[in-house]
Scaffold this motif. Structure first.
Motif, PDB file in Angstrom:
ATOM      1  N   MET A  92     -11.793  10.612  17.435  1.00 21.62           N
ATOM      2  CA  MET A  92     -11.532  11.235  16.134  1.00 21.62           C
ATOM      3  C   MET A  92     -10.384  12.231  16.257  1.00 21.62           C
ATOM      4  N   ALA A  93      -9.511  12.235  15.277  1.00 21.62           N
ATOM      5  CA  ALA A  93      -8.366  13.143  15.283  1.00 21.62           C
ATOM      6  C   ALA A  93      -8.838  14.593  15.264  1.00 21.62           C
ATOM      7  N   LYS A  94      -8.081  15.442  15.942  1.00 24.05           N
ATOM      8  CA  LYS A  94      -8.407  16.866  16.006  1.00 24.05           C
ATOM      9  C   LYS A  94      -7.342  17.676  15.258  1.00 24.05           C
ATOM     10  N   PRO A  95      -7.749  18.800  14.666  1.00 22.58           N
ATOM     11  CA  PRO A  95      -6.764  19.618  13.943  1.00 22.58           C
ATOM     12  C   PRO A  95      -5.870  20.394  14.894  1.00 22.58           C
ATOM     13  N   ALA A  96      -4.664  20.631  14.470  1.00 21.71           N
ATOM     14  CA  ALA A  96      -3.749  21.469  15.240  1.00 21.71           C
ATOM     15  C   ALA A  96      -4.191  22.924  15.140  1.00 21.71           C
ATOM     16  N   PRO A  97      -3.963  23.724  16.190  1.00 20.85           N
ATOM     17  CA  PRO A  97      -4.341  25.142  16.142  1.00 20.85           C
ATOM     18  C   PRO A  97      -3.767  25.878  14.927  1.00 20.85           C
ATOM     19  N   SER A  98      -2.542  25.536  14.534  1.00 15.95           N
ATOM     20  CA  SER A  98      -1.937  26.211  13.384  1.00 15.95           C
ATOM     21  C   SER A  98      -2.718  25.932  12.102  1.00 15.95           C
ATOM     22  N   ALA A  99      -3.249  24.716  11.976  1.00 16.22           N
ATOM     23  CA  ALA A  99      -4.043  24.374  10.799  1.00 16.22           C
ATOM     24  C   ALA A  99      -5.366  25.128  10.801  1.00 16.22           C
ATOM     25  N   VAL A 100      -5.959  25.327  11.984  1.00 16.37           N
ATOM     26  CA  VAL A 100      -7.207  26.079  12.086  1.00 16.37           C
ATOM     27  C   VAL A 100      -6.983  27.527  11.671  1.00 16.37           C
ATOM     28  N   VAL A 101      -5.889  28.112  12.156  1.00 19.00           N
ATOM     29  CA  VAL A 101      -5.566  29.498  11.776  1.00 19.00           C
ATOM     30  C   VAL A 101      -5.386  29.608  10.268  1.00 19.00           C
ATOM     31  N   GLY A 157     -13.581  20.703   9.192  1.00 14.93           N
ATOM     32  CA  GLY A 157     -13.721  21.944   8.435  1.00 14.93           C
ATOM     33  C   GLY A 157     -15.153  22.457   8.469  1.00 14.93           C
ATOM     34  N   LEU A 158     -16.116  21.563   8.299  1.00 18.28           N
ATOM     35  CA  LEU A 158     -17.527  21.935   8.353  1.00 18.28           C
ATOM     36  C   LEU A 158     -17.926  22.369   9.758  1.00 18.28           C
ATOM     37  N   TYR A 159     -17.459  21.653  10.775  1.00 16.91           N
ATOM     38  CA  TYR A 159     -17.806  22.004  12.155  1.00 16.91           C
ATOM     39  C   TYR A 159     -17.267  23.389  12.520  1.00 16.91           C
ATOM     40  N   LEU A 160     -16.065  23.684  12.072  1.00 21.39           N
ATOM     41  CA  LEU A 160     -15.483  25.003  12.362  1.00 21.39           C
ATOM     42  C   LEU A 160     -16.273  26.114  11.681  1.00 21.39           C
ATOM     43  N   ALA A 161     -16.687  25.893  10.440  1.00 20.23           N
ATOM     44  CA  ALA A 161     -17.487  26.904   9.727  1.00 20.23           C
ATOM     45  C   ALA A 161     -18.810  27.142  10.438  1.00 20.23           C
ATOM     46  N   MET A 162     -19.441  26.082  10.910  1.00 20.69           N
ATOM     47  CA  MET A 162     -20.719  26.220  11.609  1.00 20.69           C
ATOM     48  C   MET A 162     -20.532  26.913  12.960  1.00 20.69           C
ATOM     49  N   GLY A 163     -19.482  26.553  13.675  1.00 21.15           N
ATOM     50  CA  GLY A 163     -19.229  27.187  14.968  1.00 21.15           C
ATOM     51  C   GLY A 163     -18.922  28.668  14.846  1.00 21.15           C
ATOM     52  N   ARG A 167      -4.544  17.886   7.313  1.00 24.76           N
ATOM     53  CA  ARG A 167      -4.187  18.514   8.589  1.00 24.76           C
ATOM     54  C   ARG A 167      -5.433  18.953   9.367  1.00 24.76           C
ATOM     55  N   ILE A 168      -6.554  19.148   8.658  1.00 23.10           N
ATOM     56  CA  ILE A 168      -7.858  19.294   9.314  1.00 23.10           C
ATOM     57  C   ILE A 168      -8.661  18.070   8.885  1.00 23.10           C
ATOM     58  N   PRO A 169      -8.731  17.057   9.746  1.00 24.66           N
ATOM     59  CA  PRO A 169      -9.269  15.756   9.343  1.00 24.66           C
ATOM     60  C   PRO A 169     -10.796  15.696   9.392  1.00 24.66           C
ATOM     61  N   GLY A 170     -11.328  14.657   8.784  1.00 26.60           N
ATOM     62  CA  GLY A 170     -12.750  14.356   8.863  1.00 26.60           C
ATOM     63  C   GLY A 170     -13.624  15.521   8.437  1.00 26.60           C
TER      64      GLY A 170
END
Length: 294
Positions: free
Chosen positions: A1-10, A89-95, A83-86
């Motif tokens: 599965m594609a992963k988001p770039a750090p800049s997109a996470v920020v 976004g939910l996984y980052l919020a939970m983490g 840019r944040i695929p799949g």
């Protein structure tokens, strides 16, 4: 599965939004009346918790559950743009939620309780079935409390290692009420998408002119009460400074009300700055009161 770039996470975590809770946390630290000597690691951890953790969690959760609205209002946001695929976004919020709770637990039970309350508000603000943001009255109240009252409480509680003084709690609550108006300012930019997606923000419910007048009233009234309280507590210089800052806001509000939708962002950058400066002045005013006792 594609992963988001750090800049997109920020970008998803919206660092620009961290300032408000970090500032409120600092006000809590100041208002506690406790010396910072030897407490800097704890203060730094608290600032980290207020901004890059709890506030960032709320932003990630909001963007995930708002991805369909953002596709209309802000299609270049990280999630609708892809840019944040799949489900990242939910996984980052939970983490980020889990990490926030770990840091809060290290800081003590009062801080853990406040962080848990704030995180619950952050999730029910954005997530179904409650999704408080569907109604501007409830949604703005939740965000205002998370951005101002809870961080202020957390900062004071970190320093005192106990429940803060009742006057600290009262002033923090008043500035939270005022922040409801600030949250309304943020809704002007998304009126079209909100209407299409059935989100009943205050500009949608009341119309832009009435919503703007209400926002100004809600921002100003708590500051009037703060001025009255500081005067009653014999902090006349502080009350006078907060009064002057309020007069400056009223002058800016008059300009904002002539074209609310076009000038909401402008007022956020000018009048809101005076508002948060008043918060800090009030925090300094509380210091001797806290030290002197009831």
């Amino acid at each position: 599965m594609a992963k988001p770039a750090p800049s997109a996470v920020v970008e998803l975590l919206k660092p620009i939004t961290w300032f408000a809770p970090m500032w409120a946390f600092a006000c809590g630290v100041v208002s506690s009346g406790q010396p910072a000597t030897g407490q800097w690691p704890v203060i730094a951890a608290g600032v980290l918790l207020a901004g890059p953790l709890v506030c960032a969690t709320s932003q990630a959760a909001n963007d995930w559950f708002d991805r369909h609205v953002d596709a209309i209002n802000e299609p270049n946001r990280p999630i609708p743009s892809g840019r944040i695929p799949g489900r990242w976004g939910l996984y980052l919020a939970m983490g980020w939620t889990a990490l926030s709770l770990v840091v809060a637990a290290v800081l003590g039970p009062w801080i853990l309780g406040a962080a848990l309350f704030g995180l619950v508000l952050a999730w029910i603000y954005s997530a179904p079935p409650l999704r408080l943001k569907q109604n501007g009255w409830w949604g703005n109240s939740a965000v205002a409390l998370c951005y101002e009252g809870l961080p202020w409480f957390t900062g004071a509680a970190v320093m005192a290692a106990a429940l803060p003084d009742r006057r600290v709690l009262l002033v923090a609550l008043l500035y939270s009420v005022g922040a409801h108006g600030i949250m309304t300012l943020n809704d002007f930019k998304s009126m079209e998408g909100d209407r299409q997606m059935g989100l009943r923000s205050l500009p949608v419910q009341l119309g832009q002119d009435n919503a703007a007048r209400f926002a100004c009233f809600v921002m100003a009234l708590p500051q009037v009460v703060v001025i009255a309280l500081l005067t009653a507590w014999e902090r006349l210089w502080h009350a006078g400074i907060v009064g002057l800052l309020l007069l400056g806001q009223l002058a800016l509000m008059a300009h904002f009300l002539k074209d609310p939708r076009a000038r909401a962002a402008w007022y956020n950058g000018t009048g809101t700055t005076l508002y948060v400066l008043g918060m800090l002045v009030s925090a300094f005013a509380l210091r001797p009161l806290v030290q002197a006792g009831p």
